[in-house]
Design a protein around this motif. Structure first.
Motif, PDB file in Angstrom:
ATOM      1  N   TRP A   1      43.729  33.831  44.092  1.00 59.22           N
ATOM      2  CA  TRP A   1      42.784  34.276  44.971  1.00 59.22           C
ATOM      3  C   TRP A   1      42.822  35.908  44.716  1.00 59.22           C
ATOM      4  CZ3 TRP A   1      46.873  31.901  47.756  1.00 59.22           C
ATOM      5  CH2 TRP A   1      47.885  32.605  48.351  1.00 59.22           C
ATOM      6  N   THR A   2      41.931  36.361  45.478  1.00 54.03           N
ATOM      7  CA  THR A   2      41.595  37.742  45.444  1.00 54.03           C
ATOM      8  C   THR A   2      42.164  38.526  46.820  1.00 54.03           C
ATOM      9  OG1 THR A   2      39.495  37.671  44.321  1.00 54.03           O
ATOM     10  CG2 THR A   2      40.039  39.734  45.368  1.00 54.03           C
ATOM     11  N   GLN A   3      43.096  39.421  46.444  1.00 56.05           N
ATOM     12  CA  GLN A   3      43.886  40.198  47.615  1.00 56.05           C
ATOM     13  C   GLN A   3      42.725  41.636  47.721  1.00 56.05           C
ATOM     14  OE1 GLN A   3      48.040  40.619  45.900  1.00 56.05           O
ATOM     15  NE2 GLN A   3      48.631  39.717  48.060  1.00 56.05           N
ATOM     16  N   ASN A   4      42.723  41.686  48.900  1.00 57.80           N
ATOM     17  CA  ASN A   4      42.144  42.876  49.319  1.00 57.80           C
ATOM     18  C   ASN A   4      42.860  43.931  49.785  1.00 57.80           C
ATOM     19  OD1 ASN A   4      39.493  44.370  49.748  1.00 57.80           O
ATOM     20  ND2 ASN A   4      39.299  43.759  51.887  1.00 57.80           N
ATOM     21  N   LEU A   5      43.261  44.834  48.881  1.00 54.24           N
ATOM     22  CA  LEU A   5      44.151  45.956  49.349  1.00 54.24           C
ATOM     23  C   LEU A   5      43.514  47.144  49.665  1.00 54.24           C
ATOM     24  CD1 LEU A   5      46.523  45.541  45.840  1.00 54.24           C
ATOM     25  CD2 LEU A   5      46.628  44.488  48.224  1.00 54.24           C
ATOM     26  N   ILE A   6      44.317  47.852  50.911  1.00 52.04           N
ATOM     27  CA  ILE A   6      43.836  48.727  51.647  1.00 52.04           C
ATOM     28  C   ILE A   6      44.501  50.112  51.337  1.00 52.04           C
ATOM     29  CG2 ILE A   6      42.538  47.452  53.138  1.00 52.04           C
ATOM     30  CD1 ILE A   6      44.654  48.340  55.187  1.00 52.04           C
ATOM     31  N   ASP A   7      43.726  51.318  51.051  1.00 52.36           N
ATOM     32  CA  ASP A   7      44.436  52.620  50.978  1.00 52.36           C
ATOM     33  C   ASP A   7      44.858  53.141  52.343  1.00 52.36           C
ATOM     34  OD1 ASP A   7      45.275  55.130  50.418  1.00 52.36           O
ATOM     35  OD2 ASP A   7      43.304  55.727  49.461  1.00 52.36           O
TER      36      ASP A   7
ATOM     37  N   ASN B   1      39.748  53.298  51.574  1.00 59.41           N
ATOM     38  CA  ASN B   1      39.415  52.766  50.365  1.00 59.41           C
ATOM     39  C   ASN B   1      40.038  51.380  50.298  1.00 59.41           C
ATOM     40  OD1 ASN B   1      38.278  52.509  47.597  1.00 59.41           O
ATOM     41  ND2 ASN B   1      39.958  53.699  46.640  1.00 59.41           N
ATOM     42  N   ARG B   2      39.347  50.583  49.463  1.00 59.46           N
ATOM     43  CA  ARG B   2      40.238  49.329  49.107  1.00 59.46           C
ATOM     44  C   ARG B   2      39.728  48.717  47.670  1.00 59.46           C
ATOM     45  NH1 ARG B   2      36.716  45.776  53.462  1.00 59.46           N
ATOM     46  NH2 ARG B   2      34.598  46.073  52.634  1.00 59.46           N
ATOM     47  N   THR B   3      40.722  48.027  47.468  1.00 59.52           N
ATOM     48  CA  THR B   3      40.558  47.552  46.106  1.00 59.52           C
ATOM     49  C   THR B   3      41.049  45.944  46.005  1.00 59.52           C
ATOM     50  OG1 THR B   3      41.471  49.619  45.121  1.00 59.52           O
ATOM     51  CG2 THR B   3      41.566  47.630  43.638  1.00 59.52           C
ATOM     52  N   GLN B   4      40.009  45.291  45.400  1.00 63.97           N
ATOM     53  CA  GLN B   4      40.274  43.847  45.244  1.00 63.97           C
ATOM     54  C   GLN B   4      40.948  43.554  43.934  1.00 63.97           C
ATOM     55  OE1 GLN B   4      36.325  42.073  45.989  1.00 63.97           O
ATOM     56  NE2 GLN B   4      36.745  41.975  48.049  1.00 63.97           N
ATOM     57  N   ILE B   5      41.909  42.535  44.183  1.00 62.62           N
ATOM     58  CA  ILE B   5      42.754  42.417  42.728  1.00 62.62           C
ATOM     59  C   ILE B   5      43.013  40.794  42.734  1.00 62.62           C
ATOM     60  CG2 ILE B   5      45.029  42.571  41.601  1.00 62.62           C
ATOM     61  CD1 ILE B   5      45.402  45.465  42.916  1.00 62.62           C
TER      62      ILE B   5
END
Length: 236
Positions: A76-82, A92-96
């Motif tokens: 599944w996709t993790q929503n990582l935040i800055d 900012n956030r990055t989906q991995i």
């Protein structure tokens, strides 16, 4: 070494990142030895910045790991935040896309020649007590454990066919033809980190053999052991 401590380790999810993956992290099928050492250190209370100094000599400890559940994976996709500027305000956030183990369960066998480490682990396992929180690779993936006892070991005949239930180092096989693959086996070979020095520098990697459903692997092997409960294992 005639005895080992055995304990079960399990959780809802696990992630042990493979070293060759970057933007889409994949997971090992079971915890690598450095991760197991980290879990043991959390149970007995060794500090995360210094626990590796107690394991820098590979001859000072032995461990083995056995799959208790078939390997299942989900993604599944993790929503990582800055959080560099503010923790409470998202800049900012990055989906991995990340791979996880689903319902993982393992059995760990462990020995350390340092009597204090060995006895502290034995006492904490028996009391179902840990100094730090135990997790399966990531802090969010909480784990549980259960003591299976202090088990006596007996050496098995070197070079004989054995049904080994734990993961097997490729170097422990007597030759390239020493595995009976059978018709219903799902046998994998994956390169794992085995030994890590203080500073988190990996000094040894090894191809490990295992059956992904947790079934024994029939092979000709050196330096295998049988526990008093009948399990045949190899140390990594």
């Amino acid at each position: 070494m005639t005895k080992v401590l055995a304990f079960r380790l399990w959780g809802d999810y696990g992630h042990f990142k493979k070293h060759y993956t970057t933007t889409s992290p994949l997971t090992f099928e079971f915890p690598p030895p450095p991760a197991i050492i980290g879990i043991i250190s959390a149970i007995i209370g060794l500090d995360k910045d210094s626990y590796l100094k107690h394991f820098k000599d590979p001859a000072s400890y032995r461990l083995s790991v056995k799959l208790e559940h078939p390997v299942k994976k989900v993604r599944w996709t993790q929503n990582l935040i800055d959080t560099k500027r503010h923790f409470w305000r998202i800049h900012n956030r990055t989906q991995i896309r990340t791979e996880f183990l689903k319902d993982p369960a393992f059995k760990i066998y462990f020995y350390h020649r340092d009597e204090q480490i060995y006895q502290t682990l034995k006492e904490n396992l028996a009391a179902h007590r840990s100094v730090y929180t135990v997790s399966l690779g990531l802090s969010e993936l909480l784990a549980d454990f259960k003591f299976q006892g202090e088990l006596t070991l007996n050496s098995l005949e070197n070079g004989a066919w054995q049904e080994i239930e734990s993961a097997i180092p490729l170097s422990a096989l007597i030759n390239d033809q020493a595995i009976d693959f059978g018709e219903d086996k799902e046998i994998f070979k994956i390169n794992y980190p085995i030994h890590m020095m203080p500073g988190r520098v990996v000094t040894r990697r090894e191809d490990l053999i295992f059956e992904r459903r947790g079934q024994p692997v029939t092979c000709k092997i050196n330096q295998a052991y049988q526990t008093e409960t009948g399990e045949k294992i190899v140390f990594l």
